[in-house]
Design a protein around this motif. Structure first.
Motif, short mmCIF file in Angstrom:
data_model
loop_
_atom_site.label_atom_id
_atom_site.label_comp_id
_atom_site.label_asym_id
_atom_site.label_seq_id
_atom_site.Cartn_x
_atom_site.Cartn_y
_atom_site.Cartn_z
N ALA A 1 0.82 -1.21 0.00
CA ALA A 1 0.00 0.00 0.00
C ALA A 1 0.86 1.26 0.00
O ALA A 1 0.45 2.30 -0.55
CB ALA A 1 -0.94 0.01 1.20
N ARG A 2 2.04 1.17 0.60
CA ARG A 2 2.93 2.34 0.61
C ARG A 2 3.68 2.51 -0.71
O ARG A 2 3.86 3.63 -1.18
CB ARG A 2 3.92 2.24 1.77
CG ARG A 2 3.30 2.47 3.13
CD ARG A 2 4.34 2.77 4.19
NE ARG A 2 5.23 1.64 4.44
CZ ARG A 2 4.97 0.68 5.30
NH1 ARG A 2 3.85 0.69 6.00
NH2 ARG A 2 5.83 -0.31 5.49
N VAL A 3 4.13 1.40 -1.30
CA VAL A 3 4.89 1.53 -2.54
C VAL A 3 3.97 1.72 -3.75
O VAL A 3 4.40 2.24 -4.79
CB VAL A 3 5.81 0.32 -2.78
CG1 VAL A 3 6.78 0.15 -1.64
CG2 VAL A 3 5.03 -0.96 -3.03
N ALA A 4 2.70 1.33 -3.62
CA ALA A 4 1.72 1.50 -4.70
C ALA A 4 0.43 2.06 -4.11
O ALA A 4 -0.59 1.37 -4.04
CB ALA A 4 1.46 0.18 -5.42
N LEU B 1 -9.14 0.45 -5.01
CA LEU B 1 -9.95 -0.64 -4.46
C LEU B 1 -10.71 -0.26 -3.21
O LEU B 1 -11.62 -0.99 -2.77
CB LEU B 1 -9.05 -1.84 -4.17
CG LEU B 1 -8.32 -2.43 -5.38
CD1 LEU B 1 -7.35 -3.51 -4.96
CD2 LEU B 1 -9.32 -2.98 -6.40
N GLY B 2 -10.35 0.86 -2.58
CA GLY B 2 -11.05 1.31 -1.38
C GLY B 2 -10.96 0.31 -0.25
O GLY B 2 -9.91 -0.32 -0.02
N ARG C 1 -7.57 -4.39 1.37
CA ARG C 1 -6.91 -5.29 2.32
C ARG C 1 -7.46 -6.71 2.27
O ARG C 1 -6.68 -7.67 2.19
CB ARG C 1 -6.96 -4.72 3.74
CG ARG C 1 -6.13 -5.51 4.75
CD ARG C 1 -5.90 -4.72 6.02
NE ARG C 1 -4.96 -3.64 5.81
CZ ARG C 1 -3.64 -3.76 5.97
NH1 ARG C 1 -3.12 -4.92 6.32
NH2 ARG C 1 -2.86 -2.74 5.77
N PRO C 2 -8.79 -6.92 2.33
CA PRO C 2 -9.25 -8.32 2.24
C PRO C 2 -8.87 -8.99 0.93
O PRO C 2 -8.56 -10.19 0.91
CB PRO C 2 -10.77 -8.21 2.41
CG PRO C 2 -11.10 -6.78 2.22
CD PRO C 2 -9.91 -6.00 2.61
N ALA C 3 -8.86 -8.23 -0.17
CA ALA C 3 -8.47 -8.83 -1.45
C ALA C 3 -7.00 -9.19 -1.44
O ALA C 3 -6.61 -10.27 -1.94
CB ALA C 3 -8.77 -7.86 -2.59
N PHE C 4 -6.16 -8.35 -0.85
CA PHE C 4 -4.73 -8.66 -0.83
C PHE C 4 -4.46 -9.84 0.10
O PHE C 4 -3.63 -10.70 -0.24
CB PHE C 4 -3.92 -7.44 -0.38
CG PHE C 4 -2.44 -7.67 -0.53
CD1 PHE C 4 -1.79 -7.35 -1.71
CD2 PHE C 4 -1.69 -8.23 0.50
CE1 PHE C 4 -0.44 -7.59 -1.88
CE2 PHE C 4 -0.34 -8.48 0.35
CZ PHE C 4 0.29 -8.15 -0.85
N VAL C 5 -5.10 -9.89 1.24
CA VAL C 5 -4.89 -11.01 2.16
C VAL C 5 -5.27 -12.33 1.49
O VAL C 5 -4.54 -13.33 1.61
CB VAL C 5 -5.69 -10.78 3.46
CG1 VAL C 5 -5.71 -12.05 4.31
CG2 VAL C 5 -5.12 -9.61 4.26
N ALA C 6 -6.40 -12.34 0.78
CA ALA C 6 -6.80 -13.56 0.08
C ALA C 6 -5.80 -13.94 -1.00
O ALA C 6 -5.48 -15.12 -1.19
CB ALA C 6 -8.19 -13.36 -0.53
N GLU D 1 -17.04 -1.63 -12.50
CA GLU D 1 -16.44 -1.45 -13.82
C GLU D 1 -15.43 -0.31 -13.86
O GLU D 1 -14.36 -0.42 -14.47
CB GLU D 1 -17.55 -1.21 -14.86
CG GLU D 1 -17.03 -1.13 -16.28
CD GLU D 1 -18.16 -1.01 -17.30
OE1 GLU D 1 -17.87 -0.61 -18.44
OE2 GLU D 1 -19.31 -1.29 -16.93
N GLU D 2 -15.75 0.81 -13.22
CA GLU D 2 -14.83 1.94 -13.22
C GLU D 2 -13.55 1.61 -12.47
O GLU D 2 -12.44 1.96 -12.92
CB GLU D 2 -15.49 3.16 -12.57
CG GLU D 2 -14.59 4.37 -12.37
CD GLU D 2 -14.02 4.92 -13.67
OE1 GLU D 2 -13.05 5.70 -13.60
OE2 GLU D 2 -14.53 4.56 -14.75
N ALA D 3 -13.65 0.91 -11.33
CA ALA D 3 -12.46 0.50 -10.58
C ALA D 3 -11.61 -0.46 -11.41
O ALA D 3 -10.38 -0.37 -11.42
CB ALA D 3 -12.86 -0.14 -9.26
N ARG D 4 -12.29 -1.38 -12.14
CA ARG D 4 -11.55 -2.33 -12.96
C ARG D 4 -10.83 -1.60 -14.10
O ARG D 4 -9.68 -1.94 -14.45
CB ARG D 4 -12.49 -3.40 -13.51
CG ARG D 4 -11.76 -4.57 -14.18
CD ARG D 4 -12.68 -5.77 -14.36
NE ARG D 4 -13.79 -5.50 -15.25
CZ ARG D 4 -15.05 -5.35 -14.87
NH1 ARG D 4 -15.36 -5.44 -13.58
NH2 ARG D 4 -16.00 -5.13 -15.75
#
Length: 461
Positions: free
Chosen positions: A372-375, A382-383, A387-392, A423-426
């Motif tokens: 999250a800090r480097v990107a 993703l709002g 975090r839950p998406a990255f953990v998974a 769609e906009e986030a994607r």
């Protein structure tokens, strides 16, 4: 070499550090500075006569592989660029696997403990000598904090460090906060460690804050320094006057006056420490874990390092080069542990499974925070789902190469799965990924290529 009182320099508090009264020196994470392009704040501090010491975190001298010549050259270049009197690193391993063990190469993204065995000590000593020969200034090594203990260890931490110093002449960076962490998490007595240490080899001392949750001490560097840590500092001062003491703070930075107040407390602790150590609290047995033994009564080789390590050499006898079988045994043990932590493989025999799960979750949480800090665009795109998406994603996908590479891999994984749903986030994630990965999507699967092209085509309409 007297250093005095210092603080860890971080970009977030650069202005504050320059204004702190009575500051003698600073420490900077070596991997975060580039020779020839030093931050203006560090340049101004150097002009004022404030010493700057580079502190490495990625060399992995406790690993089974010999240290990387490139990493050693990078550390040497930083020491020369900063005009440093010494450089420091950790007694830890940070990667495992690869050619030595004929297994996938794994990165921890974290400092992990070395088994205190004869095999591991022989490997560490040889790696330290290689590093010493490659660096332009003296090297000092830091004891680390640990959530897990290796089964069947043959030495206490103090004895392990004492033998390391005796065999290599390396200096020590003693982190009293890490001694407290190991008291809570591993049931080890920090005052016994101080008794066993060659205190004359101490180059300087780290002091840092942390927090206890559910019987586990987390060495966060993001909380105020606690009284038990200051008591260990006083115990060390009762044994020796350390050449330097440094306050570490890496996150959740307090106002300048609070940092100044913590430095004042450190100075007062050093000045008022008596001729004898403070009352020694009984070592705590960590919940759900057993404290490691010091030296097995039967002299058996530690299970973690495998058979064949043999008895200890006579006291004061320098060992010969670490035998290839010793490196292989240490490498297999470390790869097995790291695979369990970052790739979801079964826990090696003898480890506390519950404690390994705590460590594994901590590694994933750290990865999520660093990515999250480097990107920073990723949590923005993703709002709350970042975090839950990255953990998974990270649970069964080890860190590959660098955190920037990790950020790209994570984005690619989401896009290949047709996510995020919005769609906009994607569309934003697709544009972010293609701008950084390549002009054309890498051909790792028709599904991803098709998905990226479809999104980009839609964005152009």
């Amino acid at each position: 070499m007297e250093l005095g009182i210092g603080i860890g320099w971080r970009p977030e508090i650069a202005d504050t550090v320059e204004r702190l009264p009575g500051l003698d020196w600073v420490e900077v994470v070596a991997e975060n500075v580039c020779p020839g392009h030093l931050p203006d704040s560090l340049a101004r501090l150097r002009e004022r006569g404030v010493r700057v010491v580079p502190h490495g975190v990625s060399l992995g001298l406790g690993g089974a592989e010999r240290p990387s010549p490139r990493r050693l050259a990078d550390l040497a270049a930083r020491a020369e660029a900063l005009g440093s009197p010494l450089v420091t690193e950790h007694i830890a391993f940070v990667r495992a696997g690869g050619e030595l063990t004929a297994s996938p190469a794994l990165e921890a993204g974290h400092l992990l403990p070395v088994p205190r065995t004869r095999d591991a000590l022989a490997v560490l000593c040889e790696n330290v000598r290689i590093a010493q020969d490659s660096l332009p200034v003296p090297l000092a090594l830091e004891n680390i904090a640990a959530l897990v203990a290796w089964p069947g260890e043959e030495m206490t931490e103090g004895r392990f460090l004492a033998e390391l110093v005796e065999r290599t002449g390396v200096r020590l960076l003693i982190d009293v906060a890490n001694l407290h962490t190991n008291r809570v998490n591993r049931g080890e007595d920090p005052y016994t460690a101080l008794d066993e240490l060659p205190v004359e080899a101490i180059a300087y001392v780290h002091v840092a804050g942390g927090i206890e949750r559910d019987g586990v001490w987390h060495d966060t560097h993001a909380h105020p320094v606690t009284r038990p840590v200051l008591d260990i500092l006083a115990g060390l001062r009762a044994r020796v006057a350390p050449p330097g003491v440094l306050l570490e703070r890496d996150d959740d930075f307090p106002p300048p006056e609070e940092l100044a107040a913590e430095l004042t407390v450190i100075r007062e602790t050093l000045s008022t420490a008596g001729a004898s150590a403070p009352v020694r609290p009984a070592p705590r047995k960590p919940a759900g874990a057993s404290a490691p033994s010091a030296q097995p009564a039967d002299g058996a080789t530690a299970a973690a390092a495998g058979p064949g390590a043999g008895p200890a050499p006579p006291h004061g006898t320098p060992p010969g080069p670490a035998a290839a079988p010793a490196r292989a045994r240490v490498g297999i043990a470390q790869a097995s542990l790291l695979s369990a932590l970052v790739a979801g493989t079964p826990a090696p025999t003898g480890f506390d499974v519950a404690r390994l799960r705590v460590q594994s979750r901590a590694l994933v949480a750290k990865r999520a925070g660093v990515v999250a800090r480097v990107a920073p665009e990723l949590p923005d795109i993703l709002g709350s789902g970042y975090r839950p998406a990255f953990v998974a994603y990270a649970r069964f996908r080890p860190l590959r190469d660098s955190y920037r590479r990790d950020a790209l891999d994570f984005a690619e994984h989401l896009l290949a799965e047709g996510r995020p749903d919005d769609e906009e986030a994607r569309r934003r994630l697709t544009l972010w990924w293609t701008e950084r990965a390549a002009p054309e999507p890498p051909r790792r699967g028709a599904r991803l290529v098709h998905a990226v092209r479809r999104v980009l085509a839609g964005a152009g309409r």
